[in-house]
Design an enzyme around this catalytic site. Structure first.
Site, PDB file in Angstrom:
ATOM      1  N   SER A  19      29.759 -19.419 -18.499  1.00  0.00           N
ATOM      2  CA  SER A  19      30.163 -18.021 -18.279  1.00  0.00           C
ATOM      3  C   SER A  19      30.601 -17.303 -19.562  1.00  0.00           C
ATOM      4  CB  SER A  19      31.305 -17.968 -17.280  1.00  0.00           C
ATOM      5  OG  SER A  19      31.778 -16.643 -17.189  1.00  0.00           O
ATOM      6  N   LYS A  71      30.543 -16.384  -3.367  1.00  0.00           N
ATOM      7  CA  LYS A  71      30.612 -14.935  -3.151  1.00  0.00           C
ATOM      8  C   LYS A  71      30.698 -14.554  -1.674  1.00  0.00           C
ATOM      9  CE  LYS A  71      28.559 -13.242  -7.380  1.00  0.00           C
ATOM     10  NZ  LYS A  71      27.490 -12.500  -8.012  1.00  0.00           N
ATOM     11  N   GLY A 132      15.226 -14.091  -3.481  1.00  0.00           N
ATOM     12  CA  GLY A 132      16.530 -14.721  -3.226  1.00  0.00           C
ATOM     13  C   GLY A 132      17.272 -13.992  -2.125  1.00  0.00           C
ATOM     14  N   ALA A 133      18.039 -14.752  -1.359  1.00  0.00           N
ATOM     15  CA  ALA A 133      18.783 -14.152  -0.242  1.00  0.00           C
ATOM     16  C   ALA A 133      20.194 -14.718  -0.180  1.00  0.00           C
ATOM     17  CB  ALA A 133      18.028 -14.392   1.059  1.00  0.00           C
ATOM     18  N   GLY A 135      24.336 -14.695  -2.043  1.00  0.00           N
ATOM     19  CA  GLY A 135      25.388 -13.704  -2.252  1.00  0.00           C
ATOM     20  C   GLY A 135      24.987 -12.604  -3.224  1.00  0.00           C
TER      21      GLY A 135
HETATM   22  P1  ATR Z   1      24.276 -16.435  -5.378  1.00  0.00           P
HETATM   23  O1  ATR Z   1      25.680 -16.086  -5.023  1.00  0.00           O
HETATM   24  O2  ATR Z   1      24.024 -16.480  -6.860  1.00  0.00           O
HETATM   25  O3  ATR Z   1      23.258 -15.611  -4.668  1.00  0.00           O
HETATM   26  P2  ATR Z   1      23.741 -18.550  -3.498  1.00  0.00           P
HETATM   27  O4  ATR Z   1      24.405 -17.744  -2.418  1.00  0.00           O
HETATM   28  O5  ATR Z   1      24.023 -20.019  -3.580  1.00  0.00           O
HETATM   29  O6  ATR Z   1      24.087 -17.968  -4.915  1.00  0.00           O
HETATM   30  O7  ATR Z   1      22.147 -18.300  -3.367  1.00  0.00           O
HETATM   31  C1  ATR Z   1      21.242 -18.847  -4.239  1.00  0.00           C
HETATM   32  C2  ATR Z   1      19.844 -18.253  -3.969  1.00  0.00           C
HETATM   33  O8  ATR Z   1      18.938 -18.787  -4.931  1.00  0.00           O
HETATM   34  C3  ATR Z   1      19.267 -18.609  -2.604  1.00  0.00           C
HETATM   35  O9  ATR Z   1      18.459 -17.547  -2.166  1.00  0.00           O
HETATM   36  C4  ATR Z   1      18.412 -19.848  -2.930  1.00  0.00           C
HETATM   37  O10 ATR Z   1      17.343 -20.077  -2.035  1.00  0.00           O
HETATM   38  P3  ATR Z   1      17.585 -20.883  -0.640  1.00  0.00           P
HETATM   39  O11 ATR Z   1      18.236 -19.903   0.273  1.00  0.00           O
HETATM   40  O12 ATR Z   1      16.231 -21.289  -0.223  1.00  0.00           O
HETATM   41  O13 ATR Z   1      18.477 -22.054  -0.997  1.00  0.00           O
HETATM   42  C5  ATR Z   1      17.850 -19.430  -4.255  1.00  0.00           C
HETATM   43  N1  ATR Z   1      17.387 -20.544  -5.090  1.00  0.00           N
HETATM   44  C6  ATR Z   1      18.118 -21.457  -5.763  1.00  0.00           C
HETATM   45  N2  ATR Z   1      17.347 -22.302  -6.477  1.00  0.00           N
HETATM   46  C7  ATR Z   1      16.062 -21.896  -6.255  1.00  0.00           C
HETATM   47  C8  ATR Z   1      14.787 -22.344  -6.711  1.00  0.00           C
HETATM   48  N3  ATR Z   1      14.655 -23.394  -7.539  1.00  0.00           N
HETATM   49  N4  ATR Z   1      13.687 -21.687  -6.286  1.00  0.00           N
HETATM   50  C9  ATR Z   1      13.798 -20.631  -5.459  1.00  0.00           C
HETATM   51  N5  ATR Z   1      14.967 -20.157  -4.975  1.00  0.00           N
HETATM   52  C10 ATR Z   1      16.089 -20.776  -5.373  1.00  0.00           C
END
Ligand code: ATR
Length: 279
Positions: A19, A71, A132-133, A135
């Site tokens: 960070s 989050k 991505g879905a 937080g």
């Molecule tokens: P943040 O708060 O950063 O959004 P999070 O809530 O843990 O963190 O969400 C991480 C996101 O990254 C999710 O959408 C996750 O996909 P899944 O819902 O299928 O887990 C996505 N993600 C993480 N690693 C990934 C990867 N290697 N390829 C594609 N999507 C990924």
């Protein structure tokens, strides 16, 4: 000395070692001329509640940021939610009020909007793909839907993108896509809001959605070089790629405003940050 001096703030997350928030807040503190301290707290995934209580039990500890993966889960530990946190159902900023209550806010949306405008990456009637879905997506999506933009969401786990789209369907035009449907659309702006970059990975999607005029933005950033997602976008022809360092500074500036009632100059802070980490 004002009673705003010498208060402490922190970042709860896992991981947090990468960070830049402590450096950014040091820059802000100097710029707004209010002395405050900012540290990171590596928070075990199952111990957020304990770590929050411990930190906020100290009188001088009056605010915090929350990052991956907390989050959304942090919502259950706050007393009040700002409208921004309510709409996005996720929190990135906490503020202690009346010495005991926690307010949860979310500055990610306003942060990305500021940055996309700064970069000239956002125009009216854009088709925006958010990958991505989690937080982060919840935080930014309501802000991307303004100006008649259409937002499309793709996530590795389809059900999560379905839930996200359902939640925001009354705010504007938003659609949920499966992997094999992506190639049927022309996107103007593609935002990687996954945490894949942290692990050196990229989302598994077809490169046919990238072309030279597609703006590609990664919420993630690396101190040196392009993120894996942006490298991939460049390789497949995009001439407009940007990482999330500007958003990082912008969302932090709006947290700073909440805590100190002063908004730092974002452009100058971004320059100072880049100098201090030699980007
Ligand atoms: P943040 O708060 O950063 O959004 P999070 O809530 O843990 O963190 O969400 C991480 C996101 O990254 C999710 O959408 C996750 O996909 P899944 O819902 O299928 O887990 C996505 N993600 C993480 N690693 C990934 C990867 N290697 N390829 C594609 N999507 C990924």
């Amino acid at each position: 000395m004002s009673n705003l001096q010498n208060r402490c703030f922190c970042l709860f997350g896992n991981p947090v070692s990468h960070s830049l928030s402590p450096v950014i807040h040091k820059i802000f503190s100097k710029q707004i001329n209010i002395k405050y301290f900012y540290s990171t707290i590596l928070t075990p995934k199952k111990s957020l509640s304990f770590f929050l209580k411990k930190f906020f039990s100290q009188e001088n500890n009056v605010g915090a940021n929350v990052t991956l993966p907390f989050k959304k889960s942090v919502i259950k530990y706050v007393d009040f939610l700002s409208d921004r946190a309510k709409i996005s159902e996720s929190i990135n900023t906490l503020k202690k009020i009346d010495k005991k209550f926690l307010v949860g806010d979310n500055t990610d949306g306003i942060g990305i909007l500021y940055d996309l405008k700064r970069l000239n990456f956002l125009k009216k009637n854009f088709n925006i793909l958010v990958i991505g879905a989690g937080g982060a997506s919840y935080g930014i999506i309501p802000y991307l839907m303004y100006n008649m933009n259409k937002v499309y969401v793709y996530n590795r786990t389809h059900y999560k993108s379905y839930l996200l789209v359902k939640k925001f369907s009354n705010v504007g035009e938003i659609f949920c896509l499966k992997k094999n449907e992506l190639k049927n659309y022309n996107f103007n702006l593609i935002i990687n809001a996954t945490s894949s970059g942290i692990y050196g990975q990229i989302p598994d999607i077809s490169s046919s959605i990238i072309s030279e005029n597609v703006y590609c933005y990664d919420l993630y950033f690396k101190k040196i070089g392009y993120t894996p997602f942006l490298q991939w976008c460049k390789k497949h022809g995009s001439l407009h790629v940007q990482d999330g360092i500007g958003m990082l500074v912008s969302q932090a500036a709006y947290s700073c405003l909440l805590w100190n009632k002063k908004l730092p100059n974002i452009e100058n802070s971004l320059k100072s940050l880049k100098n201090s980490i030699k980007i």
